[in-house]
Design an enzyme around this catalytic site. Sequence first.
Site, PDB file in Angstrom:
ATOM      1  N   LYS A 158       0.829  -1.205   0.000  1.00 62.79           N
ATOM      2  CA  LYS A 158       0.000   0.000   0.000  1.00 62.79           C
ATOM      3  C   LYS A 158       0.864   1.256   0.000  1.00 62.79           C
ATOM      4  CE  LYS A 158      -4.083  -1.707   2.460  1.00 62.79           C
ATOM      5  NZ  LYS A 158      -5.031  -1.445   3.574  1.00 62.79           N
ATOM      6  N   GLU A 275     -11.851   4.353  10.159  1.00 63.24           N
ATOM      7  CA  GLU A 275     -12.262   3.301   9.223  1.00 63.24           C
ATOM      8  C   GLU A 275     -11.633   1.976   9.630  1.00 63.24           C
ATOM      9  OE1 GLU A 275     -12.617   5.785   5.003  1.00 63.24           O
ATOM     10  OE2 GLU A 275     -11.052   4.290   5.240  1.00 63.24           O
ATOM     11  N   ARG A 292     -12.075  14.723   8.260  1.00 67.96           N
ATOM     12  CA  ARG A 292     -13.041  15.702   7.719  1.00 67.96           C
ATOM     13  C   ARG A 292     -14.459  15.226   8.007  1.00 67.96           C
ATOM     14  NH1 ARG A 292     -11.601  12.002   3.739  1.00 67.96           N
ATOM     15  NH2 ARG A 292     -13.401  10.888   2.964  1.00 67.96           N
ATOM     16  N   ARG A 336     -25.926   7.425  -3.110  1.00 67.81           N
ATOM     17  CA  ARG A 336     -25.365   8.558  -3.849  1.00 67.81           C
ATOM     18  C   ARG A 336     -25.944   8.564  -5.259  1.00 67.81           C
ATOM     19  NH1 ARG A 336     -19.040   9.153  -2.044  1.00 67.81           N
ATOM     20  NH2 ARG A 336     -19.339   8.543   0.146  1.00 67.81           N
TER      21      ARG A 336
HETATM   22  C1  MV4 Z   1      -7.238  -3.799   2.507  1.00 68.07           C
HETATM   23  C2  MV4 Z   1      -8.070  -4.842   2.057  1.00 68.07           C
HETATM   24  C3  MV4 Z   1      -7.806  -6.106   2.537  1.00 68.07           C
HETATM   25  N1  MV4 Z   1      -6.780  -6.311   3.393  1.00 68.07           N
HETATM   26  N2  MV4 Z   1      -6.241  -4.044   3.379  1.00 68.07           N
HETATM   27  C4  MV4 Z   1      -8.713  -0.515  -0.564  1.00 68.07           C
HETATM   28  C5  MV4 Z   1      -8.558   0.979  -0.569  1.00 68.07           C
HETATM   29  C6  MV4 Z   1      -7.881   1.334   0.695  1.00 68.07           C
HETATM   30  N3  MV4 Z   1      -8.561   2.416   1.328  1.00 68.07           N
HETATM   31  C7  MV4 Z   1      -7.849   0.101   1.510  1.00 68.07           C
HETATM   32  N4  MV4 Z   1      -8.372  -0.968   0.725  1.00 68.07           N
HETATM   33  C8  MV4 Z   1      -8.338  -2.243   1.158  1.00 68.07           C
HETATM   34  N5  MV4 Z   1      -7.400  -2.535   2.074  1.00 68.07           N
HETATM   35  C9  MV4 Z   1      -6.025  -5.292   3.791  1.00 68.07           C
HETATM   36  N6  MV4 Z   1      -5.007  -5.508   4.628  1.00 68.07           N
HETATM   37  C10 MV4 Z   1      -9.094  -4.537   1.147  1.00 68.07           C
HETATM   38  C11 MV4 Z   1      -9.225  -3.235   0.686  1.00 68.07           C
HETATM   39  C12 MV4 Z   1     -10.307  -3.000  -0.237  1.00 68.07           C
HETATM   40  C13 MV4 Z   1     -11.395  -2.208   0.139  1.00 68.07           C
HETATM   41  C14 MV4 Z   1     -11.485  -1.618   1.396  1.00 68.07           C
HETATM   42  C15 MV4 Z   1     -12.562  -0.846   1.738  1.00 68.07           C
HETATM   43  C16 MV4 Z   1     -13.591  -0.673   0.837  1.00 68.07           C
HETATM   44  C17 MV4 Z   1     -13.535  -1.239  -0.419  1.00 68.07           C
HETATM   45  C18 MV4 Z   1     -12.453  -2.005  -0.791  1.00 68.07           C
HETATM   46  C19 MV4 Z   1     -12.403  -2.599  -2.048  1.00 68.07           C
HETATM   47  C20 MV4 Z   1     -11.323  -3.346  -2.402  1.00 68.07           C
HETATM   48  C21 MV4 Z   1     -10.269  -3.536  -1.501  1.00 68.07           C
END
Ligand code: MV4
Length: 451
Positions: A158, A275, A292, A336
């Site tokens: 990430k 979150e 925010r 939305r």
């Molecule tokens: C993750 C995850 C699974 N495992 N982290 C996607 C965007 C970013 N804000 C974080 N995200 C994710 N992180 C771990 N360790 C899956 C996602 C993810 C996701 C998270 C929240 C809402 C929608 C999503 C769609 C795809 C992947």
Amino acid sequence: MFQKILIANRGEIALSIIRVCKEMGIKTVAVYSTADRDSLHVRFADEAVCIGPPSSSLSYLSIPSIIAAAEVTNSNAIHPGYGFLSENEKFASICEEYGIKFIGPSATVISKMGDKSTAKESMRRAGVPTVPGSDGLLESVEAGIHLANEIGFPVLLKATAGGGGKGIKLVYTPDEFQQKWTEARKEALAFFGNDGLYLEKYIEEPRHIEIQIVADQYGKVIHLSERDCSIQRRHQKLVEEAPSPFMTDELRQKMAEEAIKGVTFIGYEGVGTMEFLVDKHRNFYFMEMNTRIQVEYPATEAVTGFNLLRTQIEIAAGRPLNLPSVYPQGHAIEVRINAEDPFNNFRPSPGKITHLHLPGGRGVTIASHIYAGYMVPSNYDAMIAKLIVRAGTRVGAIARMKRALEEFIVEGIQTTIPFHLALMDNEQFQQGNFTTQFLETFDFSQLKYPE
Ligand code: MV4
């Protein structure tokens, strides 16, 4: 209390902030680009200042233009809304320099939470559960492969400056680590100008559940329960609900306790959102913090009775918080409505709204700046309205949402209304059986054109 607030935003949120300021007896200043000269936020504010051409970077993101507008109008505070400059530490610090209250946390806190790896590290130190992974940034491919072997593949790389799903790579095997690492760094550098990466265990099919928190300037922190934002398409939220259909009283109490622990640890001030990713066993992990007011705040207002925008302004003015945490009553769903064509891969559909009928009736709220004859510009976010319903139960809320969507008539452009209608009819959605991957397998061919 502030005499005058400048609203550094447009659309629905600018209008909603103006409405609450009027009720509080606070004067308002709208800023607008030339594309927005016929907008309702311009019409309903006490004063309005044109800050530039349609391009966001030359108007709503132009710090000098906005500061100048605040100076010439003698504004005491700036409300940044969401998006644009709302999480821009530089903007917050320049406001501080000019003696204009930025309605939100300090520049220091914004920068700490804006860097995802630093935010995660702070939360880990505070004792909040985080996803197993690297302590801070990854130093090398070798260190990454070593760590991934330890915690087990698959892992996610990430971008620490990340957002909107950019700079995230899923890595299944040691063999592909080097390639994904290079891709993620390149993407992160291109999008954010920062190629720092951190590593996490991949949580399969998680839910996205967030806790709304409110913290005053004197260390008092409360929570307003959760929202479930798992229904997303390409990292764009489409539906939010409160409470989460996956929630239990025990889980809510634990998540809220950790959220409060985290924001207390960093000395947070204002409204904010913690979150979390929640796995199928109801293990939860801190993911990010939003510093925010968020798009989906009305879902929380609907089930708590809390006036979040008003409280946000009061806290910024130094008023102490004297309300307890709130558990949800009934059920709220927010959808939305975007100027996008759900029959064609959600491609943008700007243009003139020729006819409009907004839904109403019991338990239905519209947060929107649109009107018949309004021209939806192509320069900004596609969201043209939020439709929020509240009912005693989730079943009742779905029925009410369906009814409200059927009443909602927008002609001249395509909108996401047909998608939301199909979703309300989806059995898995009705059962509350969905994760962040839900829309990846959703059958968009069943959508029906409006009559
Ligand atoms: C993750 C995850 C699974 N495992 N982290 C996607 C965007 C970013 N804000 C974080 N995200 C994710 N992180 C771990 N360790 C899956 C996602 C993810 C996701 C998270 C929240 C809402 C929608 C999503 C769609 C795809 C992947």
